[in-house]
Design a protein around this motif. Structure first.
Motif, short mmCIF file in Angstrom:
data_model
loop_
_atom_site.label_atom_id
_atom_site.label_comp_id
_atom_site.label_asym_id
_atom_site.label_seq_id
_atom_site.Cartn_x
_atom_site.Cartn_y
_atom_site.Cartn_z
N GLU A 148 27.87 -0.58 -44.08
CA GLU A 148 26.58 -0.08 -44.54
C GLU A 148 26.72 1.30 -45.17
O GLU A 148 26.06 1.60 -46.17
CB GLU A 148 25.59 -0.02 -43.38
CG GLU A 148 25.11 -1.38 -42.91
CD GLU A 148 24.19 -1.29 -41.70
OE1 GLU A 148 23.88 -0.17 -41.22
OE2 GLU A 148 23.79 -2.36 -41.21
N ALA A 150 28.16 0.92 -48.65
CA ALA A 150 27.11 0.42 -49.56
C ALA A 150 26.14 1.54 -49.91
O ALA A 150 25.72 1.68 -51.08
CB ALA A 150 26.38 -0.76 -48.93
N ARG A 206 27.84 3.99 -52.33
CA ARG A 206 28.06 3.37 -53.64
C ARG A 206 26.82 3.52 -54.52
O ARG A 206 26.93 3.68 -55.74
CB ARG A 206 28.41 1.89 -53.50
CG ARG A 206 29.83 1.64 -53.08
CD ARG A 206 30.08 0.13 -52.93
NE ARG A 206 31.34 -0.16 -52.31
CZ ARG A 206 32.49 -0.22 -52.93
NH1 ARG A 206 32.56 -0.03 -54.23
NH2 ARG A 206 33.61 -0.49 -52.27
#
Length: 157
Positions: free
Chosen positions: A9, A12, A15
């Motif tokens: 998580e 992500a 990113r």
């Protein structure tokens, strides 16, 4: 807003702001390091730049990562400090740890500075005290964001 609770998580989340495990800003990292050293020199302080600092800057340098629900609260991965007195505070904190610290960036809410020492330990210098964030860059940024940290006094010499 729910913050990352696992490494996947967190990856992500970061990113979305331009980070990736492969990210490398190359020579731009050297420019950021030099600017931080010049900023410190204005206050009569010098920094030792460890391989951990360079690696972090190459990977995160220049990013602006949202840290909470407030759109004005970001981590700015720009080596240096946000407020006058930051260089002296970093120098004092370094003395307490017995290790040179290098500033990696700060939050825009209250100017807390994320730092790394020559052993790869990540710390936070905040107006409420100094804190340990971890030994892994991604985990340290996540811990900074979620305020999951421990008192740095446990690491003082």
């Amino acid at each position: 807003m729910r913050f990352p609770s696992t490494r996947q998580e967190a990856e992500a989340w970061f990113r979305r702001y331009g980070w990736s495990p492969e990210r490398d800003i190359g020579a731009e990292a050297d420019v950021l390091v030099q600017k931080a050293r010049e900023q410190a020199a204005e206050y009569g302080v010098s920094y030792v730049v460890s391989e951990f600092a360079r690696d972090f800057i190459r990977s995160f340098g220049g990013l602006r990562i949202l840290f909470d629900d407030s759109p004005e609260n970001h981590f700015v991965a720009k080596p240096g400090f946000a407020y006058k007195g930051g260089a002296e505070g970093i120098e004092e904190f370094s003395g307490e740890l017995g290790e040179s610290l290098f500033p990696l960036g700060f939050d825009t809410y209250d100017g807390a500075v994320m730092l790394v020492d020559g052993r790869g330990r990540f710390f936070l210098m905040h107006h409420t005290g100094n804190y340990y964030l971890g030994d892994d860059a991604l985990q340290a940024v996540t811990n900074f964001m979620t305020a999951d940290m421990q008192d740095a006094e446990d690491f003082y010499v």
